[in-house]
Scaffold this active site. Structure first.
Site, mmCIF file in Angstrom:
data_model
loop_
_atom_site.group_PDB
_atom_site.id
_atom_site.type_symbol
_atom_site.label_atom_id
_atom_site.label_comp_id
_atom_site.label_asym_id
_atom_site.label_seq_id
_atom_site.Cartn_x
_atom_site.Cartn_y
_atom_site.Cartn_z
ATOM 1 N N SER A 98 0.810 -1.226 0.000
ATOM 2 C CA SER A 98 0.000 0.000 0.000
ATOM 3 C C SER A 98 0.840 1.272 0.000
ATOM 4 C CB SER A 98 -0.943 -0.047 1.196
ATOM 5 O OG SER A 98 -1.827 1.035 1.159
ATOM 6 N N HIS A 99 0.728 2.049 1.042
ATOM 7 C CA HIS A 99 1.380 3.363 1.096
ATOM 8 C C HIS A 99 2.782 3.285 1.693
ATOM 9 C CE1 HIS A 99 -0.817 2.238 4.623
ATOM 10 N NE2 HIS A 99 0.022 2.961 5.334
ATOM 11 N N ASP A 138 -2.491 6.458 -3.509
ATOM 12 C CA ASP A 138 -1.319 5.844 -2.873
ATOM 13 C C ASP A 138 -0.687 4.729 -3.716
ATOM 14 O OD1 ASP A 138 -3.315 3.958 -2.533
ATOM 15 O OD2 ASP A 138 -2.445 3.200 -0.678
ATOM 16 N N ASP A 142 -0.955 1.509 -4.023
ATOM 17 C CA ASP A 142 -1.779 0.509 -4.708
ATOM 18 C C ASP A 142 -3.133 1.055 -5.155
ATOM 19 O OD1 ASP A 142 -2.574 0.759 -2.070
ATOM 20 O OD2 ASP A 142 -3.396 -1.262 -1.992
ATOM 21 N N ASP A 159 -5.729 2.541 -3.580
ATOM 22 C CA ASP A 159 -7.004 2.514 -2.849
ATOM 23 C C ASP A 159 -7.229 3.746 -1.987
ATOM 24 O OD1 ASP A 159 -5.099 1.789 -1.024
ATOM 25 O OD2 ASP A 159 -6.095 -0.057 -0.346
ATOM 26 N N ARG A 160 -6.178 4.524 -1.743
ATOM 27 C CA ARG A 160 -6.371 5.736 -0.926
ATOM 28 C C ARG A 160 -6.540 6.967 -1.817
ATOM 29 N NH1 ARG A 160 -2.699 5.652 4.495
ATOM 30 N NH2 ARG A 160 -3.367 3.589 5.173
ATOM 31 N N LYS A 185 -11.462 -0.125 -0.738
ATOM 32 C CA LYS A 185 -11.575 1.314 -0.905
ATOM 33 C C LYS A 185 -10.982 1.672 -2.264
ATOM 34 C CE LYS A 185 -7.525 1.972 1.998
ATOM 35 N NZ LYS A 185 -7.315 1.366 3.300
#
Ligand code: G1P
Ligand code: ZN
Length: 549
Positions: free
Chosen positions: A118-119, A283, A285, A287-288, A382
């Site tokens: 992710s982030h 982000d 991947d 999703d943010r 998300k």
């Protein structure tokens, strides 16, 4: 090729003890994943937990970070050796997390493996992660991740094909023994889905008016290709609207985390001279999301409340939404909107996986977290680009600026001042000690006064899922005051070094004349109360948070 003729190796291994998935899959440093058999053991544990891979179709893709391409090759060879029927792979091993969720649902797959941290930062010295999603497209629920963990502690061998690497960059379908591999365009399915939800013509009209400029920062992460295709090619924003749009294995050396600290270049553009009307970032991947207006930052909690309040402007939600859900630490701005709309607002533990049941049961339509995450029932993750499109659709329909829309919202519903203070890489024993000491105090807090505020209740949040009645306890310490202000403490479940203490602060301001303060200033007294209660400074030896959002 027939599986019988393939060279399937059974490799002996010994279990690792630290492969329990956290808030979002197994996330570790690349160095951990590079230990011999580490990745393979975990992947075999996933396959073993599936109780037979025969006939199963799985999706595979990741955010393109360092080790992504290696892991894709390993997983393809292991999947074929374990009898998986079909793998649908994003081209080059790339699928954003929301796109992976979309592809699982669209192709009715049995699940998917998403490669992402992710982030978290990337590159050889950064982090890597492996996450398993189930057939609804969502992150595996706790009973599944616990089963994977149990298998990881018992795995004695794994199966893998002794074959050369495959070409994963060409759109093609090929056989690996009995397994079919279909390499698909990473963007197409996802783009078709979001086009069916939003009014692209209305947004195009805003773009064509020549009076609206946007800047999207893909942070050299996975959403670059999605941004180019959707914002520039399909919606007609001029080339250059997407910045840092080429995915890099180390994200250009930055944290691909869309917040005021790590996306500061975008912040400087939106708060600088001749700023565009709208700014957004996503982000590692995808999703943010972070939403900015000219000289204006929208907190993720407010963004969720605003989406809920404006849902009728969006074609997909114009006939109504069933409910809204937010993670416990997310501000209660959405609750206020839900109350007015006469729908339910669910409070769940941190982590998107807790929204899955509510979405599947159609009890909630829109969900959000304070950690720059929002999404809806179109997938089970998300979704950064979806959130940005939601905002673009609102802006196109209302023809007002971001700041006008948010300010009017506060006037109508009140403003929930909100901030999160992170103390990262704290010594793990000290962090757990702090939480334990706080926990011991909880039962004596009710009715006590702190800086003029009275404690209404204090507890360690426990959640009973309304669909399957599963209970998740120890989800964070909540201290509610009678003036609707609130302090929440929890330990991060995604960090890979030491422990991260998250302190969440919230207070409500109904008076429109007092709604334009700086959040840190408005929350000043509450911040002092939090330190008084938890003794953060003295117990951690830190005099300030590492990140404030
Ligand atoms: C963090 C966020 C949480 C989010 C998760 C995955 O988890 O706080 O809301 O769902 O990342 O993106 P944490 O590190 O707090 O456990
Ligand atoms: Zn993410």
């Amino acid at each position: 090729m027939n599986t019988d003729t393939l060279d399937i190796k059974t490799i002996a291994t010994t279990p690792f003890t630290d492969q329990r998935p956290g808030t979002s899959g197994l996330r570790k440093s690349v160095k951990d994943f590079q230990k011999p058999h580490y990745l393979e053991n975990f992947v075999q544990a996933i396959f073993n937990s599936l109780e037979g891979c025969n006939g199963k179709t799985l999706i595979l893709g990741g955010d393109g970070r360092f080790w992504n391409r290696h892991a894709v090759q390993v997983i393809l060879k292991m999947a074929a050796a374990n009898g998986v029927a079909k793998i649908i792979l994003g081209q080059g091993g790339i699928l954003s997390t929301p796109a992976a969720s979309c592809v699982i649902r669209k192709h009715k797959a049995d699940g998917g493996i998403i490669l992402s941290a992710s982030h978290n930062s990337g590159g050889p010295d950064g982090d890597f992660g492996v996450k398993f999603n189930t057939s609804n497209g969502g992150p595996a629920p706790e009973r599944v991740t616990e089963a994977i963990f149990a298998h990881s502690k018992e795995v004695q061998s794994y199966k893998i094909l002794a074959l050369d690497d495959f070409n994963i960059d060409k759109l093609a379908t090929f056989q690996v023994g009995g397994m079919t591999v279909e390499v698909i365009d990473s963007v197409a399915d996802y783009e078709a889905l979001v086009q069916s939800l939003f009014d692209f013509d209305q947004i195009r009209a805003l773009v064509n008016s020549g009076k609206f400029r946007m800047c999207f920062d893909a942070m050299h992460a996975v959403t670059g290709p999605y941004g180019h295709a959707i914002f520039e090619k399909s919606l007609g924003f001029p080339a250059g609207t997407v910045r840092a749009g080429t995915p890099l294995e180390d994200f250009g050396g930055h944290h691909p985390d869309p917040n005021l600290v790590y996306a500061h270049e975008l912040v400087e553009i939106l708060f600088g001279k001749d700023a565009p009307d709208f700014g957004a970032a996503s982000d590692g991947d995808g999703d943010r999301n972070m939403i900015l207006g000219r000289n204006f930052f929208v907190t993720p909690s407010d963004s969720l409340a605003l989406m809920t309040a404006n849902h009728k402007l969006i074609p997909a939600y114009k006939d109504g939404i069933t409910g809204v859900a937010r993670s416990m630490p997310t501000s209660r701005a959405a609750d206020r909107v839900a109350a007015k709309l006469g729908i339910k607002c669910y409070e769940t533990p941190t982590g998107w996986k807790f929204f899955g049941n509510l979405l599947d049961a159609d009890m909630a339509t829109i969900c959000g977290e304070e950690s720059f995450g929002s999404g809806a029932n179109h997938i089970r993750e998300k979704d950064g680009v979806w959130s940005i499109l939601f905002w673009l659709n609102i802006l196109a329909a209302r023809k007002e600026s971001v700041s006008e829309i948010v300010t009017k919202h506060w006037q109508e519903y009140g403003r929930n001042y909100y901030s999160r203070h992170d103390y990262e890489e704290v010594d793990s024993d000290k962090a757990h000690g702090l939480m334990k000491a706080l926990d011991a105090k909880l039962s004596s807090l009710k009715g006590k006064q702190f800086g003029g505020r009275t404690v209404d209740f204090a507890d360690d949040f426990s959640y009973t899922d309304p669909v399957d009645q599963s209970v998740s306890s120890n989800q964070g310490i909540r201290i509610h005051f009678s003036d609707e202000s609130r302090i929440v403490f929890r330990l991060s479940g995604t960090g890979t070094r030491g422990a991260t203490i998250r302190l969440y602060l919230e207070s409500l301001e109904i008076d429109a004349k007092k709604q334009s303060m700086d959040a840190q200033e408005a929350l000043k007294e509450l911040i002092a109360v939090a330190d008084d209660l938890a003794q953060i400074k003295s117990l951690t030896g830190r005099d300030k948070p590492t990140v404030i959002t």
